[in-house]
Design a protein around this motif. Structure first.
Motif, short mmCIF file in Angstrom:
data_model
loop_
_atom_site.label_atom_id
_atom_site.label_comp_id
_atom_site.label_asym_id
_atom_site.label_seq_id
_atom_site.Cartn_x
_atom_site.Cartn_y
_atom_site.Cartn_z
N MET A 1 13.89 11.01 6.68
CA MET A 1 12.58 10.92 7.32
C MET A 1 12.58 9.76 8.32
O MET A 1 13.06 8.68 8.02
N ALA A 2 12.04 10.02 9.51
CA ALA A 2 11.97 8.98 10.53
C ALA A 2 11.10 7.83 10.04
O ALA A 2 10.18 8.01 9.25
N ARG A 3 11.41 6.62 10.55
CA ARG A 3 10.70 5.42 10.09
C ARG A 3 9.20 5.54 10.34
O ARG A 3 8.39 5.18 9.49
N LYS A 4 8.84 6.09 11.52
CA LYS A 4 7.42 6.21 11.84
C LYS A 4 6.72 7.14 10.86
O LYS A 4 5.61 6.87 10.39
N ASP A 5 7.38 8.27 10.53
CA ASP A 5 6.79 9.22 9.59
C ASP A 5 6.68 8.61 8.20
O ASP A 5 5.70 8.85 7.48
N LEU A 6 7.69 7.83 7.80
CA LEU A 6 7.67 7.19 6.49
C LEU A 6 6.52 6.19 6.40
O LEU A 6 5.81 6.12 5.39
N ARG A 7 6.34 5.40 7.45
CA ARG A 7 5.25 4.42 7.47
C ARG A 7 3.91 5.12 7.31
O ARG A 7 3.03 4.67 6.58
N GLU A 8 3.74 6.24 8.03
CA GLU A 8 2.48 6.98 7.98
C GLU A 8 2.26 7.57 6.59
O GLU A 8 1.14 7.57 6.06
N LYS A 9 3.34 8.09 5.99
CA LYS A 9 3.22 8.68 4.66
C LYS A 9 2.79 7.64 3.63
O LYS A 9 1.91 7.91 2.80
N VAL A 10 3.40 6.47 3.68
CA VAL A 10 3.05 5.41 2.73
C VAL A 10 1.61 4.95 2.97
O VAL A 10 0.84 4.75 2.02
N TYR A 11 1.23 4.81 4.23
CA TYR A 11 -0.14 4.39 4.56
C TYR A 11 -1.15 5.38 4.01
O TYR A 11 -2.14 5.00 3.37
N ILE A 12 -0.92 6.67 4.23
CA ILE A 12 -1.85 7.70 3.77
C ILE A 12 -1.91 7.73 2.25
O ILE A 12 -2.99 7.85 1.65
N SER A 13 -0.74 7.63 1.61
CA SER A 13 -0.70 7.68 0.14
C SER A 13 -1.41 6.48 -0.47
O SER A 13 -2.19 6.63 -1.43
N LEU A 14 -1.16 5.31 0.07
CA LEU A 14 -1.79 4.10 -0.46
C LEU A 14 -3.29 4.12 -0.21
O LEU A 14 -4.09 3.74 -1.08
N ARG A 15 -3.70 4.55 0.97
CA ARG A 15 -5.13 4.65 1.28
C ARG A 15 -5.82 5.62 0.33
O ARG A 15 -6.89 5.33 -0.20
N ARG A 16 -5.19 6.76 0.09
CA ARG A 16 -5.75 7.74 -0.84
C ARG A 16 -5.92 7.16 -2.23
O ARG A 16 -6.96 7.33 -2.88
N ASP A 17 -4.91 6.44 -2.71
CA ASP A 17 -4.96 5.88 -4.06
C ASP A 17 -5.99 4.76 -4.17
O ASP A 17 -6.62 4.59 -5.22
N LEU A 18 -6.20 4.02 -3.10
CA LEU A 18 -7.22 2.98 -3.10
C LEU A 18 -8.61 3.60 -3.16
O LEU A 18 -9.48 3.15 -3.93
N ILE A 19 -8.85 4.62 -2.35
CA ILE A 19 -10.18 5.22 -2.27
C ILE A 19 -10.51 6.01 -3.52
O ILE A 19 -11.65 6.01 -3.99
N SER A 20 -9.52 6.69 -4.09
CA SER A 20 -9.76 7.52 -5.27
C SER A 20 -9.94 6.70 -6.54
O SER A 20 -10.45 7.19 -7.54
N GLY A 21 -9.50 5.44 -6.51
CA GLY A 21 -9.56 4.62 -7.70
C GLY A 21 -8.31 4.69 -8.54
O GLY A 21 -8.25 4.10 -9.63
N ALA A 22 -7.29 5.41 -8.06
CA ALA A 22 -6.02 5.48 -8.77
C ALA A 22 -5.41 4.09 -8.90
O ALA A 22 -4.72 3.79 -9.88
N ILE A 23 -5.66 3.26 -7.90
CA ILE A 23 -5.30 1.84 -7.98
C ILE A 23 -6.57 1.07 -8.29
O ILE A 23 -7.55 1.15 -7.55
N HIS A 24 -6.56 0.34 -9.39
CA HIS A 24 -7.79 -0.30 -9.86
C HIS A 24 -8.21 -1.43 -8.92
O HIS A 24 -7.38 -2.09 -8.30
N ALA A 25 -9.52 -1.67 -8.88
CA ALA A 25 -10.09 -2.67 -7.97
C ALA A 25 -9.62 -4.08 -8.27
O ALA A 25 -9.66 -4.95 -7.39
N THR A 26 -9.18 -4.33 -9.51
CA THR A 26 -8.74 -5.68 -9.87
C THR A 26 -7.22 -5.84 -9.82
O THR A 26 -6.70 -6.91 -10.15
N GLU A 27 -6.52 -4.79 -9.40
CA GLU A 27 -5.06 -4.79 -9.42
C GLU A 27 -4.48 -5.45 -8.17
O GLU A 27 -4.83 -5.08 -7.05
N ARG A 28 -3.60 -6.42 -8.37
CA ARG A 28 -2.96 -7.06 -7.22
C ARG A 28 -1.97 -6.11 -6.59
O ARG A 28 -1.21 -5.42 -7.27
#
Length: 226
Positions: A1-28
């Motif tokens: 996977m190209a670096r640009k595509d990988l960066r976008e995939k990680v960004y989207i995945s992390l954003r999704r997990d933050l918004i959905s609450g999969a990553i807890h609000a108190t988690e570093r």
């Protein structure tokens, strides 16, 4: 996977997990742990965190980065400012200087088409909602008002994302946008004003409720950890 595509995939995945609450609000948000979670190196994680911090979804604490924690006490003031800006866009228009129908009609038509295939209730929908309100305000002819609204939106956005988690709320927002737009295009500014005020008030109530719940859950989790 190209670096640009990988960066976008990680960004989207992390954003999704933050918004959905999969990553807890108190988690570093440690780079090493997130890199392991998403199966990547630390570099795309670091870049994704930087973008999310700029988006307002990540905040810096004393010992690192954490998910954004809503400042509920500021919301009423920000929504009051939003009301003032958007309603002024209706009030400043007269029979001699109507809204720009050529600019507004495609926007309203776009939201009509969304009725048949409503988008997912995620962060992207919040962005689309903001674009509607900015476009409506720009069609009133004062771009400075629209620019000011964009600034307010940026401050509210991270908290507003707590308010759009159900398909029903997405459908309701689509319908309300169409009603507001149709009132404006028909020249019924009183109807537009009432519909817009009701729409923003509904949004405010949902967002404050969700943000308060999120903050209470974060405090409870923190108390349990301690």
């Amino acid at each position: 996977m190209a670096r640009k595509d990988l960066r976008e995939k990680v960004y989207i995945s992390l954003r999704r997990d933050l918004i959905s609450g999969a990553i807890h609000a108190t988690e570093r948000l440690g780079e090493e742990r997130l890199a392991e979670l998403y199966g990547v190196s630390r570099t795309p994680v670091r870049e994704a965190l930087a973008r999310l911090q700029a988006d307002g979804l990540v905040m810096r604490g004393d010992d690192g980065l954490y998910p954004y924690r809503p400042h509920v006490g500021d919301l009423a003031d920000l929504y009051e400012l939003r009301n003032t800006l958007e309603l002024q866009g209706i009030a400043r228009v007269t029979g001699q200087i109507p809204h720009d129908a050529d600019a507004l009609e495609p926007v309203v038509e776009h939201w009509k088409q969304m009725r048949s295939t409503p988008p997912e209730p995620d962060a992207d929908f919040v962005t689309q909602d903001e674009m509607f309100h900015v476009a409506l305000l720009r069609s009133a002819g004062n771009h400075a008002l629209a620019d000011a609204l964009q600034t307010v939106n940026a401050r509210i956005r991270p908290v507003r994302m707590f308010g759009y988690f159900t398909p029903d709320s997405v459908v309701a927002t689509i319908d309300e946008h169409v009603v507001i737009g149709e009132f404006v295009l028909a020249g019924d500014l009183d109807g537009a004003r009432q519909a817009l005020l009701s729409h923003i008030d509904n949004s405010q109530q949902v967002v404050i409720t969700r943000a308060t719940e999120a903050l209470s859950m974060a405090r409870f989790a923190l108390s349990v950890q301690n």
